[in-house]
Design a protein around this motif. Structure first.
Motif, PDB file in Angstrom:
ATOM      1  N   UNK A 244      19.453 -33.526 -26.698  1.00  6.76           N
ATOM      2  CA  UNK A 244      18.875 -32.821 -25.669  1.00  6.76           C
ATOM      3  C   UNK A 244      19.538 -33.197 -24.100  1.00  6.76           C
ATOM      4  N   UNK A 245      20.544 -34.352 -24.253  1.00  5.60           N
ATOM      5  CA  UNK A 245      21.355 -34.640 -23.331  1.00  5.60           C
ATOM      6  C   UNK A 245      22.392 -33.352 -23.294  1.00  5.60           C
ATOM      7  N   UNK A 246      23.088 -32.980 -24.205  1.00  2.00           N
ATOM      8  CA  UNK A 246      23.841 -32.131 -24.563  1.00  2.00           C
ATOM      9  C   UNK A 246      23.236 -30.815 -23.937  1.00  2.00           C
ATOM     10  N   UNK A 247      22.170 -30.259 -24.423  1.00  2.79           N
ATOM     11  CA  UNK A 247      21.793 -29.173 -24.236  1.00  2.79           C
ATOM     12  C   UNK A 247      21.294 -28.731 -22.611  1.00  2.79           C
ATOM     13  N   UNK A 248      20.489 -30.082 -22.271  1.00  2.00           N
ATOM     14  CA  UNK A 248      20.500 -30.174 -20.401  1.00  2.00           C
ATOM     15  C   UNK A 248      22.003 -29.838 -19.756  1.00  2.00           C
ATOM     16  N   UNK A 249      22.883 -30.573 -20.355  1.00  3.27           N
ATOM     17  CA  UNK A 249      24.215 -30.310 -19.620  1.00  3.27           C
ATOM     18  C   UNK A 249      24.566 -28.743 -19.625  1.00  3.27           C
ATOM     19  N   UNK A 250      24.441 -28.240 -20.670  1.00  7.87           N
ATOM     20  CA  UNK A 250      24.657 -26.774 -21.110  1.00  7.87           C
ATOM     21  C   UNK A 250      24.113 -26.008 -20.135  1.00  7.87           C
ATOM     22  N   UNK A 251      22.584 -26.223 -19.902  1.00  7.30           N
ATOM     23  CA  UNK A 251      21.662 -25.473 -19.196  1.00  7.30           C
ATOM     24  C   UNK A 251      21.870 -25.484 -17.703  1.00  7.30           C
ATOM     25  N   UNK A 252      22.533 -26.757 -17.267  1.00  6.31           N
ATOM     26  CA  UNK A 252      22.437 -26.965 -16.100  1.00  6.31           C
ATOM     27  C   UNK A 252      23.828 -27.125 -15.211  1.00  6.31           C
ATOM     28  N   UNK A 253      24.808 -28.080 -16.124  1.00  5.04           N
ATOM     29  CA  UNK A 253      26.003 -28.468 -15.704  1.00  5.04           C
ATOM     30  C   UNK A 253      27.074 -27.223 -15.502  1.00  5.04           C
ATOM     31  N   UNK A 254      26.978 -26.241 -16.626  1.00  5.62           N
ATOM     32  CA  UNK A 254      28.014 -25.352 -16.723  1.00  5.62           C
ATOM     33  C   UNK A 254      27.647 -24.320 -16.768  1.00  5.62           C
ATOM     34  N   UNK A 255      26.072 -24.123 -16.594  1.00  4.09           N
ATOM     35  CA  UNK A 255      25.481 -22.749 -16.550  1.00  4.09           C
ATOM     36  C   UNK A 255      25.950 -21.900 -15.299  1.00  4.09           C
ATOM     37  N   UNK A 256      26.275 -20.687 -15.194  1.00  6.43           N
ATOM     38  CA  UNK A 256      26.564 -19.884 -14.044  1.00  6.43           C
ATOM     39  C   UNK A 256      25.262 -19.903 -13.001  1.00  6.43           C
ATOM     40  N   UNK A 257      24.108 -19.913 -13.331  1.00  6.58           N
ATOM     41  CA  UNK A 257      23.127 -19.905 -12.352  1.00  6.58           C
ATOM     42  C   UNK A 257      22.984 -21.334 -11.596  1.00  6.58           C
ATOM     43  N   UNK A 258      22.994 -22.435 -12.439  1.00  6.21           N
ATOM     44  CA  UNK A 258      23.089 -23.620 -11.843  1.00  6.21           C
ATOM     45  C   UNK A 258      24.329 -23.717 -11.093  1.00  6.21           C
ATOM     46  N   UNK A 259      25.352 -23.680 -11.597  1.00  2.00           N
ATOM     47  CA  UNK A 259      26.500 -23.974 -10.761  1.00  2.00           C
ATOM     48  C   UNK A 259      26.626 -22.995  -9.507  1.00  2.00           C
ATOM     49  N   UNK A 260      26.253 -22.015  -9.297  1.00  2.00           N
ATOM     50  CA  UNK A 260      26.451 -20.953  -8.250  1.00  2.00           C
ATOM     51  C   UNK A 260      25.423 -21.557  -7.233  1.00  2.00           C
ATOM     52  N   UNK A 261      24.416 -22.375  -7.482  1.00  2.00           N
ATOM     53  CA  UNK A 261      23.475 -22.693  -6.469  1.00  2.00           C
ATOM     54  C   UNK A 261      24.104 -23.959  -5.930  1.00  2.00           C
ATOM     55  N   UNK A 262      24.627 -25.052  -6.841  1.00  2.00           N
ATOM     56  CA  UNK A 262      25.272 -26.270  -6.577  1.00  2.00           C
ATOM     57  C   UNK A 262      26.415 -26.102  -5.398  1.00  2.00           C
ATOM     58  N   UNK A 263      27.463 -25.087  -5.777  1.00  2.00           N
ATOM     59  CA  UNK A 263      28.359 -24.986  -4.890  1.00  2.00           C
ATOM     60  C   UNK A 263      28.354 -24.190  -3.827  1.00  2.00           C
ATOM     61  N   UNK A 264      26.999 -23.863  -3.192  1.00  4.74           N
ATOM     62  CA  UNK A 264      26.719 -22.983  -2.331  1.00  4.74           C
ATOM     63  C   UNK A 264      26.510 -23.882  -0.999  1.00  4.74           C
ATOM     64  N   UNK A 265      26.359 -24.959  -1.021  1.00  4.64           N
ATOM     65  CA  UNK A 265      26.249 -25.710   0.020  1.00  4.64           C
ATOM     66  C   UNK A 265      27.359 -26.167   0.980  1.00  4.64           C
ATOM     67  N   UNK A 266      27.252 -26.524   2.006  1.00  2.00           N
ATOM     68  CA  UNK A 266      28.447 -26.820   2.689  1.00  2.00           C
ATOM     69  C   UNK A 266      28.981 -28.225   2.419  1.00  2.00           C
TER      70      UNK A 266
END
Length: 560
Positions: A244-266
């Motif tokens: 689940x460490x690897x699955x959570x990395x896939x769902x959050x760290x490299x997922x378009x939905x998550x990355x899009x939100x993380x990089x939206x900040x100033x």
């Protein structure tokens, strides 16, 4: 114990709340005719709290989590709760390995990184793999709320799934890729509010937290440190933590939905603040979900409704519990099911839009013989949405025979999720990796994982692979109620059949799928890259690598 259904008040509350979510989403995001990439773009200004809540709603308080985790604990015990350590590890790795790279490059879609690091072909392959993973998960997204509503209404599952198909298609073609973060947070609040009240009432009805813990111990549900190293055991400490460490990395760290939100900040500090909040809330959500499974087990300690035939699938246990416990609070059950449907509707619309636009941009557009007008592009995207939804509804028919919700979720994403995570890992951590190695590793990994997972599901379908549940009791049930309904024979089979066979990859725990897919991609990728290495493969821009390896880079990678 008896068969329970919605009251008129529950139906009214469900209709009003679900209707409000639909109307709010449509009102906040008016339809915009556009070409593929424009159809998917979301220009919402990011704020820390709503973004964090949105991520929590998407990854930890979805219908799949709300129904899947309690039923997992109810039938197999609390070993799955060790996933909280996986979430912590994921947060640390993402903070130091993946997030700094994506933020520095300001990539709205992480697959664009692969075009920078390797080439456009690698980016396109990863995008297609992501779409395949979403396609495989769509039947689950439809199935979960449909199953819940079937349990509380008695309406046929296929009828509910078909109606949801029509609603989701209409919603996805009207609303763009994302609703607002505040709307997602509102829907999350509704679901959590109803669930917390129900769980509190459930604890009171059982006799308190100590009573829940006592019955869980008596029923052998408390299991945290099964240290068996056998990878074929369904759920151990090691499989849960590592897999689940690897699955959570896939769902959050490299997922378009998550990355899009993380990089939206100033600033990256705000992005990291969101990551910390998300990790904390995700851990709390998982612990609450697991404890709710213990509450239900204590509630039905002497009379298991699954064995009695009051439901056909273990994942229906939570809706049944909500109906029984909240019977003295009319409307609460309707509010809870409306929350499940609202979150599923948003998830489905995002997934359908993503699949349609990626298919258009990466498959259809490159093969065109002429430029598409905006009208033609829009028609193609809508056609893909409709076709994908129809296939997903058809696939709902077989889900009930293919294992638990958590198992199916890992299988759906395991085919392509691990290879995609492996591509990003090769890119950010291994300067020696080149495009030939990355593509070869990913393709080999997908082929291997496909064969493993397909055979795994075939074995489950044929009942040559059966995971026994822990003991269920029925000696406290009303025998007349037992004789008045059809006993669920499939549930009984799951408890009576056990196969001990020699090691086989198809028998390996589903928790390891992401890990295996990632590992194959990295190993094959590095070997092929070393064999095919050329001097021109050297890359001088250090910002496409994780900061943790900058000090190990050769001078050719360091800026002047």
């Amino acid at each position: 114990m008896e068969i329970l259904y919605f009251s008129y008040i529950d139906y009214a509350v469900f209709t009003v709340m679900f209707g409000f979510s639909c109307i709010a989403g449509i009102s906040l995001r008016s339809f915009k005719r556009a070409t593929g990439s424009e159809y998917f773009k979301d220009d919402t200004k990011a704020r820390v709290l709503p973004v964090a809540l949105c991520l929590v709603a998407r990854y930890t308080v979805s219908g799949l989590s709300l129904l899947g985790f309690p039923s997992e604990v109810y039938t197999h015990g609390t070993q799955i709760s060790m996933m909280v350590f996986s979430i912590m590890i994921m947060g640390i790795i993402n903070n130091y390995v993946y997030l700094p790279v994506f933020y520095e490059l300001q990539l709205k879609n992480p697959v664009d990184y692969l075009a920078i690091r390797f080439d456009e072909g690698t980016r396109r392959v990863a995008s297609i793999f992501n779409s395949i993973g979403l396609c495989l998960s769509l039947p689950l997204i439809i199935y979960v709320p449909s199953l819940a509503l079937t349990q509380v209404s008695g309406v046929n599952l296929n009828v509910i799934a078909s109606v949801m198909f029509l609603i989701c298609v209409s919603y996805a073609t009207i609303v763009r890729m994302g609703t607002t973060e505040w709307l997602n947070a509102f829907q999350l609040a509704i679901t959590v509010f109803a669930l917390v009240i129900v769980l509190f009432m459930g604890i009171v009805s059982v006799g308190g937290v100590s009573r829940v813990w006592q019955k869980s111990m008596e029923g052998n549900r408390l299991e945290f440190f099964n240290m068996d190293l056998n990878p074929m055991i369904r759920c151990t400490f090691w499989s849960v933590i590592i897999g689940n460490t690897f699955s959570w990395l896939g769902f959050v760290a490299v997922n378009p939905s998550g990355v899009q939100r993380f990089v939206s900040f100033s600033s990256i500090s705000d992005a990291r603040r969101v990551l910390v909040i998300f990790v904390v809330l995700a851990i709390l959500a998982k612990l609450v979900s697991c404890f709710s499974g213990l509450i239900m087990f204590a509630k039905y300690f002497y009379c298991d409704p699954l064995s009695m035939g009051y439901m056909t699938h273990a994942s229906e246990i939570l809706p049944y519990f909500v109906l029984e416990v909240a019977s003295k609070c009319p409307g609460l059950s309707g509010l809870f099911i409306a929350g499940l449907f609202s979150t599923a509707l948003n998830t489905m619309s995002v997934a359908l839009s993503k699949i349609a636009t990626d298919t258009f941009d990466d498959i259809i557009a490159p093969c065109r013989t002429r430029e598409f007008s905006k009208k033609d592009a829009n028609y193609i995207i809508i056609s893909i949405i409709i076709a994908t939804s129809m296939i997903s509804v058809a696939a709902v028919q077989i889900i009930g025979r293919l294992g638990s919700l958590l198992e199916l979720f890992q299988c759906a994403y395991g085919i392509t999720g691990g290879p995609v995570l492996g591509l990003f890992t090769l890119g950010v951590l291994f300067p020696v990796a080149n495009k030939k190695g990355a593509l070869t590793g990913a393709l080999v990994s997908v082929l291997v994982m496909s064969s493993i997972i397909v055979q795994h599901q075939v074995d489950i379908w044929n009942k040559s692979l059966v995971y026994n549940t822990k003991e269920m009791r029925t000696y406290g049930c009303d025998i007349y109620s037992f004789l008045s309904i059809n006993t669920n024979s499939s549930a009984n089979e799951l408890r009576s059949v056990e196969h001990e066979e020699a090691f086989s990859l198809a028998k390996i725990s589903f928790h390891y799928y992401y890990f295996i897919g990632t590992l194959i991609t990295v190993i094959i990728g590095l070997v092929v890259s070393w064999i095919t290495r050329k001097e021109k493969d050297s890359i001088k821009n250090p910002y496409i690598f994780s900061p943790i390896i900058h000090k190990f880079l050769r001078p050719v990678y360091v800026p002047i």
